[in-house]
Design a protein around this motif. Structure first.
Motif, short mmCIF file in Angstrom:
data_model
loop_
_atom_site.label_atom_id
_atom_site.label_comp_id
_atom_site.label_asym_id
_atom_site.label_seq_id
_atom_site.Cartn_x
_atom_site.Cartn_y
_atom_site.Cartn_z
N ALA A 37 12.09 -35.03 -35.64
CA ALA A 37 13.31 -34.22 -35.57
C ALA A 37 13.42 -33.54 -34.22
N ARG A 38 12.33 -33.01 -33.72
CA ARG A 38 12.36 -32.33 -32.42
C ARG A 38 12.62 -33.33 -31.30
N GLU A 39 12.05 -34.53 -31.45
CA GLU A 39 12.35 -35.58 -30.46
C GLU A 39 13.85 -35.86 -30.43
N GLN A 40 14.48 -35.73 -31.58
CA GLN A 40 15.94 -35.96 -31.66
C GLN A 40 16.74 -34.74 -31.23
N GLY A 41 16.05 -33.70 -30.82
CA GLY A 41 16.74 -32.52 -30.31
C GLY A 41 17.10 -31.48 -31.35
N LEU A 42 16.61 -31.67 -32.58
CA LEU A 42 16.90 -30.67 -33.62
C LEU A 42 15.94 -29.49 -33.47
N LYS A 43 16.48 -28.30 -33.74
CA LYS A 43 15.65 -27.10 -33.60
C LYS A 43 14.96 -26.81 -34.93
N VAL A 44 13.82 -27.42 -35.07
CA VAL A 44 13.08 -27.31 -36.32
C VAL A 44 11.78 -26.56 -36.10
N GLY A 45 11.52 -25.62 -36.92
CA GLY A 45 10.26 -24.89 -36.87
C GLY A 45 9.38 -25.22 -38.05
N LYS A 46 8.14 -24.80 -37.92
CA LYS A 46 7.18 -25.10 -38.99
C LYS A 46 6.55 -23.82 -39.49
N LEU A 47 6.53 -23.66 -40.79
CA LEU A 47 5.75 -22.58 -41.40
C LEU A 47 4.87 -23.21 -42.47
N ARG A 48 3.57 -23.24 -42.20
CA ARG A 48 2.65 -23.81 -43.19
C ARG A 48 1.97 -22.67 -43.94
N LEU A 49 2.13 -22.69 -45.24
CA LEU A 49 1.51 -21.66 -46.05
C LEU A 49 0.03 -22.00 -46.25
N ILE A 50 -0.83 -21.13 -45.80
CA ILE A 50 -2.26 -21.29 -46.09
C ILE A 50 -2.58 -20.43 -47.32
N THR A 51 -1.99 -19.23 -47.34
CA THR A 51 -2.03 -18.42 -48.57
C THR A 51 -0.76 -18.71 -49.34
N ALA A 52 -0.91 -19.22 -50.55
CA ALA A 52 0.29 -19.41 -51.38
C ALA A 52 0.56 -18.16 -52.20
N TRP A 53 -0.54 -17.56 -52.69
CA TRP A 53 -0.44 -16.30 -53.47
C TRP A 53 -1.42 -15.30 -52.93
N PRO A 54 -1.07 -14.06 -52.69
CA PRO A 54 0.28 -13.53 -52.84
C PRO A 54 1.23 -14.22 -51.87
N PHE A 55 2.43 -14.48 -52.34
CA PHE A 55 3.39 -15.24 -51.53
C PHE A 55 3.80 -14.41 -50.31
N PRO A 56 3.76 -15.01 -49.12
CA PRO A 56 4.07 -14.25 -47.90
C PRO A 56 5.58 -14.00 -47.77
N GLU A 57 6.13 -13.23 -48.68
CA GLU A 57 7.58 -13.11 -48.75
C GLU A 57 8.16 -12.33 -47.57
N LYS A 58 7.36 -11.45 -47.00
CA LYS A 58 7.86 -10.68 -45.84
C LYS A 58 8.20 -11.63 -44.69
N LYS A 59 7.33 -12.60 -44.48
CA LYS A 59 7.54 -13.57 -43.41
C LYS A 59 8.81 -14.38 -43.66
N ILE A 60 8.98 -14.82 -44.90
CA ILE A 60 10.17 -15.62 -45.24
C ILE A 60 11.43 -14.76 -45.08
N ARG A 61 11.36 -13.53 -45.54
CA ARG A 61 12.52 -12.65 -45.46
C ARG A 61 12.93 -12.43 -44.02
N GLU A 62 11.91 -12.24 -43.19
CA GLU A 62 12.17 -12.00 -41.77
C GLU A 62 12.83 -13.24 -41.14
N LEU A 63 12.32 -14.41 -41.47
CA LEU A 63 12.90 -15.65 -40.93
C LEU A 63 14.30 -15.91 -41.48
N ALA A 64 14.49 -15.56 -42.74
CA ALA A 64 15.77 -15.84 -43.38
C ALA A 64 16.92 -15.15 -42.66
#
Lengths: 385, 199, 298
Positions: free
Chosen positions: A303-330
């Motif tokens: 996707a990035r090769e095609q010029g799309l602005k795609v980011g990656k967030l890989r969850l290493i901790t699933a629980w407790p869910f890192p909701e602050k990070k998601i909220r901030e990105l949202a």
């Protein structure tokens, strides 16, 4: 404290995720495992059974997963660091004892090498469909920690982390592998013991007279004593007061259950581990974990090769869910794309945390194989519009 | 060591998985590359068909599976029939020539085919089970993908100590055959056969 | 025996000699009038006094049920675990710290129904546990349902027209599975019971003591067997001491005789001995003894 060198197989190894998990447990100081054979997880305890008599410790193969999941807790109260290993059907059987570990604040690790379900499902093939079960599977309110490795190296590193978190928070930690990661072979670097940090048990230094087994002394996590040390303490799965005595009042229930949950959720930011890339300019963020994060990587690269602005967030901790990070990105991206080997589990959490500020695309897969990177790419393209 | 997708396939007992492990270990432990091995598990992996996927690269491997193999090693007819069509254009096919009849390959794909009687060579060395080390030696010589010393070390490191010497001999023998092999000597004749059949 | 206990026992102010073994701050207990569980605890405490077991190294593990509550009342390291799983918990405790003397104290439903699989496997492995099974022939905590030990034709809340499934003969079951010590007494036989518990403390391996005990509230009343005192009279009249009786002969009926006594007393290597021997044999110098418990603490 530093790891006990007797358990640390320092060097470079070409091993699979299951074996790496076992080495992580040994490095973390686990000297007791109870297990029951189940594909695709058994290699972890097979290796442990072979290794532990030369390190100093015990493996016992129990008659079922109910037994395995409580035997290990007996061992913890006897002074050992202990774990068990299973997969879907066995994980289901262990649920009551995950609740017992949460209620009695028994530090321990449950490894679940996820396979396709429900029921017997796909014994030899991958899924990531136990994610919600890991969080909510036992009855009642409680909180756990769950980690998701995506390589044999992480199976080693994060197993140590799992034991450390278990000790720090006195909580059962779910180690959520999947069949691919468990059976995939790659290089695993095991550092020297003096470079491995191991969290010691939060053992009390109080006198017998002063010690109350569930008095947190203003902290969120109480100190522990082991059987045979003279404290004559009581442990029960019943609702209990600071002395550990059963107490069935709504007030005690409220105080205890809220603390069991809050000791984890209030530390969520500190516990949260994730890997991120290209988030600064991202329109779309792919949120993934475990083996799917590696499949998604190929889609992200294309996707990035095609010029799309795609980011990656890989969850290493699933629980407790890192909701602050998601909220901030949202607040600053258009959409999240959540591929996972289930019919949409963590996607629900992403959607919840996003709170309507960004769209969530759940990219489901019933398990048995991994996604086609092209399928993920298609959704990235759609989400970018 | 650019990203290379390899599939090794045969039947149970030929050391298919071990071959992949040896090559992966050579790339990632004895050389400074990266390697990922995945394999089929479960009832389908006991006896019968057996296959391993190996990705070798000089950067970390993300996607762990083979999509279109650059190199394929096949040691049984069943494996050949099942997997050979996956091969990438211009790819390399290595076969146990006594066990695999190379038929029906698409000529336009310009696949380089190499054959070796690995089982016979292994038997001549005294133990049939070292055929995988013959294959690994052959692979190492003709692909040039990996440092032969690294692979040799990986062989020594991966087999039981009482069979180490024999496996190293097998590796050397395979390597020797690979150093002098030229492509398509096996295929040419088989292709003629398949043309006859088609006619 | 600890010094504080000796002092306590010599102290005239202590009304009851078993009091130092109890969490008196948890009294009154939950058991009904006429229930036999308290009597068994009394016998257990007397056995501790008489056998001079080191209390600091003694841990007690219970499952769920009326008898499961014993763990909450004894002044020992005590674990009230999940339903049926006292034995596997105790197994982990014992293996992690072999110096502990581990007692499993639970009821018939807990040990023989939901925990039945663990019971036979622990006996097979010969884990060094002392199992005290208070058998009141019924599920009491939950209101009088049929247990795997409920005798034929007894009435329960889940068999209101009488039970018809055959019941377990527990001494026979655990002997067949491998227990090294098997005895049965009733709550009428307080001295014999205390002595049996003391004997079990001196056995290495899986010991099993069944204590037939009344549940006046649910079993006796529903089956018109009188109250607690009537049950004692029944135990007295119908019990026959037959040490060494073949366990196949000791099955129970609703109002027939109760064979009591020590049925099995034999020796065979326990799990930890077997494990140790096997590892030494196979691994030689490479074998490392399991670590001391303190290793996990800083």
């Amino acid at each position: 404290m530093k790891a006990d060198p007797r358990g640390v197989l320092t060097g470079e190894h070409f091993i699979d995720g299951d074996h790496a998990c076992c080495e992580g447990a040994l490095a973390a100081g686990a000297r007791f495992a109870a297990g029951y054979p189940i594909t695709p997880s058994t290699e972890v305890v097979e290796r442990f059974a072979a290794r532990v008599p030369t390190v100093g410790g015990t493996f016992i193969q129990m008659e079922d997963e109910l037994a395995a999941s409580i035997t290990l807790q007996g061992a913890v109260w006897g002074g050992a660091k202990a774990f068990t290993v299973t997969s879907g059907p066995g994980f289901s059987l262990m649920m009551e004892h995950i609740g017992y570990a949460a209620m009695t604040e028994t530090p321990c690790v449950f490894v679940d090498v996820q396979r396709g379900g429900p029921s017997t499902g796909l014994p030899t093939l991958p899924a990531q469909a136990d994610m919600m079960q890991a969080r909510w599977g036992s009855h009642g309110d409680y909180a756990v920690i769950a980690l998701c490795p995506n390589s044999p190296q992480e199976c080693f590193d994060l197993t140590i982390k799992a034991f450390n978190l278990a000790e720090e928070f006195r909580v059962p930690v779910m180690f959520m592998m999947d069949e691919v990661v468990g059976h995939m072979t790659e290089k695993v670097v095991i550092p020297p013991a003096d470079q491995i940090e191991v969290t010691p048990r939060k053992h009390t230094k109080k006198s017998v007279e002063e010690f109350e087994p569930y008095n947190t002394n203003g902290d969120m996590v109480p100190e522990i004593a082991h059987a045979g040390e003279g404290y004559k303490f009581h442990v029960t799965g019943l609702t209990h007061d600071e002395r550990g005595y059963p107490n069935m009042t709504p007030q005690t229930q409220d105080r205890l259950v809220r603390r069991l949950q809050n000791k984890i959720t209030s530390a969520a930011d500190r516990i949260a581990m994730f890997e991120e890339a290209d988030l600064n300019d991202a329109d779309v963020v792919v949120v993934s974990y475990g083996i799917t994060s590696r499949v998604a990587q190929r889609a992200i690269d294309t996707a990035r090769e095609q010029g799309l602005k795609v980011g990656k967030l890989r969850l290493i901790t699933a629980w407790p869910f890192p909701e602050k990070k998601i909220r901030e990105l949202a607040g600053r991206v258009k959409a999240f794309v959540v591929p996972e080997l289930n019919l949409g589990q963590m996607a629900l959490e992403v959607e919840r945390a996003a709170g309507g500020q960004a769209k969530t695309f759940s990219l489901t897969h019933a398990g048995g194989s991994v996604h086609h990177p092209e399928d993920i790419l298609k959704v990235i393209v759609e989400a970018s519009r | 060591m650019q990203l290379t997708e390899i599939r090794i396939a045969g039947f149970g007992g030929q050391g298919v998985i071990l071959s992949a492990m040896v090559l992966g270990k050579a790339a990632s432990i004895f050389e400074k590359g990266y390697a990922t091995v995945t394999q089929n598990f479960g009832p389908e992996a006991r006896g019968g068909a057996c296959s391993a996927q190996l990705i070798i690269s000089d950067t970390p491997v993300a996607y762990p599976y083979v999509t279109q193999p650059d190199i394929m090693v096949v040691m049984s007819q069943e494996a050949y029939n099942r997997f050979a069509p996956e091969l990438k254009d211009g790819g390399t096919l290595i076969v146990e020539q006594d066990l695999v009849r190379v038929t029906g390959l698409d000529k336009k794909k310009e696949i380089k085919v190499y054959g070796i009687p690995a089982t016979r060579i292994a038997e001549s060395l005294g133990k049939k089970m070292v055929l995988n080390s013959v294959m690994v030696g052959f692979f190492t010589a003709l692909t040039g993908l990996l440092d032969p010393d690294a692979v040799r070390k990986a062989v020594a490191d991966s087999v039981p100590s009482n069979f180490r010497e024999l496996n190293l001999q097998a590796f050397d023998k395979g390597f020797e055959c690979g150093s002098t092999a030229s492509p398509n000597t096996v295929e040419t004749e088989l292709e003629a056969e398949s043309v006859t059949e088609a006619g | 025996m600890s010094t504080d206990l000796n002092t306590a026992l010599l102290n005239d102010d202590v009304a009851n000699p078993v009091e130092p073994f109890l969490r008196t701050d948890r009294m009154p207990h939950i058991w009904c009038p006429g229930c036999g569980i308290g009597t068994t605890v009394n016998c257990f405490a007397r056995a501790l006094i008489e056998s001079k077991v080191d209390l600091q190294s003694l841990a007690l593990v219970s499952g769920i049920g009326c008898t499961g509550r014993v763990a909450g009342y004894v002044a020992l390291d005590s674990f009230h675990t999940t339903h049926g799983r006292a034995i596997p918990f105790a197994t982990g405790l014992k293996l992690a710290n072999p110096k502990l003397n581990v007692v499993v104290y639970s009821g018939d439903g807990d040990l023989a129904a939901i925990g039945g699989n663990h019971l036979i496997h622990a006996a097979r492995r010969n884990i060094d546990l002392k199992v005290i099974c208070v058998n009141n022939l019924i599920y009491a905590m939950t209101g009088g349902q049929t247990a795997p030990t409920t005798p034929d034709h007894a009435t329960t809340s889940t068999n209101p027209y009488g039970t018809f499934e055959p019941s377990f003969n527990l001494p026979h079951l655990v002997e067949a599975a491998g227990a090294v010590y098997v005895a049965r007494w009733t709550t009428f036989h307080v001295r014999q019971l205390a002595r049996a518990i003391g004997e079990a403390f001196h056995k290495k391996g899986f010991s099993f003591i069944e204590v037939i005990s009344p549940c006046p509230t649910l079993y006796q009343r529903r089956n018109k067997l009188g109250d607690g005192l009537d049950t004692m009279k029944y135990y007295k009249a119908k019990s026959k001491v037959r040490n060494g009786a073949p366990t196949s002969d000791v099955g129970l009926t609703i109002s027939g005789e109760i064979i009591v006594g020590k049925f099995v007393d034999r020796d065979r290597p326990d799990y930890q001995n077997l494990m140790h021997a096997q590892y030494v044999d196979s691994l030689g110098d490479r074998f490392v003894e399991p670590m001391e418990a303190e290793a996990v603490c800083s």
